[in-house]
Scaffold this motif. Structure first.
Motif, PDB file in Angstrom:
ATOM      1  N   ARG A  88       0.709  -1.178   0.153  1.00  9.47           N
ATOM      2  CA  ARG A  88      -0.004  -0.120   0.099  1.00  9.47           C
ATOM      3  C   ARG A  88       0.836   1.257  -0.093  1.00  9.47           C
ATOM      4  NH1 ARG A  88      -4.432  -1.462   4.709  1.00  9.47           N
ATOM      5  NH2 ARG A  88      -5.030  -3.537   3.700  1.00  9.47           N
ATOM      6  N   ASN A  89       1.961   1.036  -0.129  1.00 11.22           N
ATOM      7  CA  ASN A  89       3.133   2.083   0.221  1.00 11.22           C
ATOM      8  C   ASN A  89       2.848   3.348  -0.600  1.00 11.22           C
ATOM      9  OD1 ASN A  89       4.077  -0.004   1.535  1.00 11.22           O
ATOM     10  ND2 ASN A  89       6.122   0.868   1.899  1.00 11.22           N
ATOM     11  N   PHE A 114       1.491   8.955  -1.529  1.00 15.29           N
ATOM     12  CA  PHE A 114       0.611  10.007  -2.385  1.00 15.29           C
ATOM     13  C   PHE A 114      -0.284  10.641  -1.457  1.00 15.29           C
ATOM     14  CE2 PHE A 114      -3.145  11.043  -5.059  1.00 15.29           C
ATOM     15  CZ  PHE A 114      -2.527  11.991  -5.778  1.00 15.29           C
ATOM     16  N   GLU A 115      -1.158   9.953  -0.613  1.00 20.67           N
ATOM     17  CA  GLU A 115      -2.039  10.717  -0.025  1.00 20.67           C
ATOM     18  C   GLU A 115      -1.563  11.707   1.059  1.00 20.67           C
ATOM     19  OE1 GLU A 115      -6.215   9.145   2.591  1.00 20.67           O
ATOM     20  OE2 GLU A 115      -4.443   8.114   2.475  1.00 20.67           O
ATOM     21  N   HIS A 141      -1.967  -6.018  -8.716  1.00 19.18           N
ATOM     22  CA  HIS A 141      -1.065  -4.743  -8.170  1.00 19.18           C
ATOM     23  C   HIS A 141      -1.897  -3.501  -7.733  1.00 19.18           C
ATOM     24  CE1 HIS A 141       1.776  -7.007 -10.584  1.00 19.18           C
ATOM     25  NE2 HIS A 141       2.605  -6.513  -9.822  1.00 19.18           N
ATOM     26  N   ASP A 142      -3.025  -3.309  -8.450  1.00 21.33           N
ATOM     27  CA  ASP A 142      -3.651  -1.923  -8.216  1.00 21.33           C
ATOM     28  C   ASP A 142      -5.102  -2.020  -7.619  1.00 21.33           C
ATOM     29  OD1 ASP A 142      -2.087   0.507  -9.358  1.00 21.33           O
ATOM     30  OD2 ASP A 142      -1.519  -1.588 -10.399  1.00 21.33           O
ATOM     31  N   SER A 188      -8.819  -1.242  -3.260  1.00 25.10           N
ATOM     32  CA  SER A 188     -10.259  -1.435  -2.573  1.00 25.10           C
ATOM     33  C   SER A 188      -9.865  -1.787  -1.190  1.00 25.10           C
ATOM     34  CB  SER A 188     -10.368  -3.038  -3.317  1.00 25.10           C
ATOM     35  OG  SER A 188     -11.627  -3.479  -2.586  1.00 25.10           O
ATOM     36  N   GLU A 189      -8.807  -2.116  -0.752  1.00 28.86           N
ATOM     37  CA  GLU A 189      -8.504  -2.458   0.692  1.00 28.86           C
ATOM     38  C   GLU A 189      -8.522  -0.985   1.276  1.00 28.86           C
ATOM     39  OE1 GLU A 189      -5.924  -6.480   0.400  1.00 28.86           O
ATOM     40  OE2 GLU A 189      -4.978  -4.613   0.673  1.00 28.86           O
ATOM     41  N   LEU A 190      -8.099   0.344   0.673  1.00 32.04           N
ATOM     42  CA  LEU A 190      -8.078   1.353   1.123  1.00 32.04           C
ATOM     43  C   LEU A 190      -9.141   2.237   0.976  1.00 32.04           C
ATOM     44  CD1 LEU A 190      -4.173   2.172   0.055  1.00 32.04           C
ATOM     45  CD2 LEU A 190      -5.237   1.885   2.680  1.00 32.04           C
ATOM     46  N   ASN A 191     -10.108   1.515   0.305  1.00 29.28           N
ATOM     47  CA  ASN A 191     -11.410   2.239   0.035  1.00 29.28           C
ATOM     48  C   ASN A 191     -11.517   3.558  -0.905  1.00 29.28           C
ATOM     49  OD1 ASN A 191     -14.278   2.242   0.087  1.00 29.28           O
ATOM     50  ND2 ASN A 191     -14.255   3.676   1.824  1.00 29.28           N
TER      51      ASN A 191
END
Length: 225
Positions: free
Chosen positions: A149-150, A155-156, A175-176, A181-184
């Motif tokens: 998720r890095n 970026f965020e 990869h994406d 999805s996990e990070l919504n």
């Protein structure tokens, strides 16, 4: 916090024809083997990235080709393994890429790349894309390769992006789409290869980048109010 609207992209596979680049590169050192060994290489590359999250992408390409060569029992010399890193600046951009990016810019979106490569490679690739990006996060920046998720978290945090003003667009389910999805994060899956996988993981699924600006606007309005 930023009120800008952002569309982030994976680069290779989504905007640039990664499969053509890998297969053609292998062909140069192992004639008639490129397409045959593409899936073998594709299996080794994420293993190298997982084993060596701090390795530069040019070296990932080299190591993955070494592992592919060993499995296929190719008779290559040491210099041959650098062929993919040498050729990546010339990998072709998909025909729908530039128009899609320009349409998004015209619609008021800021563009960013979240790419599993290093700064040198993406710098060389940008000349082929011919579109100016507002931000770029490489594996060299984030310290890991997707599907970690890095990239997304870097970026965020570094740009103060809010997820209600962010849509991620990518070809790779593994990869994406999975980490987004996990990070919504609102996401559009560009399923160029008609891959298996649960399409409900994405807010929209497209076969290519045609009409992407309309798709991005639609999912942004629908899922972010």
């Amino acid at each position: 916090m930023s009120e800008k609207r952002w569309v982030t992209f994976d680069c290779f596979g989504t905007l640039v024809d990664w499969r053509h680049g890998i297969a053609t590169g292998i062909e140069l050192v192992a004639p008639a083997k490129g397409r045959q060994l593409l899936d073998v290489y594709n299996r080794h590359e994420p293993e190298v990235q997982r084993d060596h999250p701090g390795m530069r992408y040019s070296d990932v390409l080299t190591e993955a080709l070494k592992r592919t060569s060993a499995e296929a029992r190719l008779d290559l010399v040491e210099d041959d393994f650098r062929v993919l890193a040498a050729g990546i600046p010339f990998w072709p951009v998909f025909p729908d890429t530039r128009e899609a990016l320009r349409d998004l810019q015209a619609s008021g979106w800021n563009l960013a790349l979240l790419t599993n490569c290093d700064r040198v490679i993406i710098g060389e690739t940008q000349r082929r894309l011919q579109v100016q990006f507002d931000a770029i996060v490489t594996a060299e920046d984030s310290g890991a390769y997707k599907p970690a998720r890095n990239h997304f978290e870097y970026f965020e945090k570094s740009l103060g992006v809010t997820r209600d003003n962010w849509v991620h667009v990518a070809q790779s389910y593994f990869h994406d789409m999975v980490p987004a999805s996990e990070l919504n994060i609102t996401r559009v899956w560009i399923n160029r290869l008609n891959e298996g996988g649960d399409p409900s993981i994405a807010h929209a699924v497209r076969p290519d980048l045609s009409d992407l600006a309309a798709t991005v606007d639609q999912v942004h309005r629908k899922f972010n109010g």
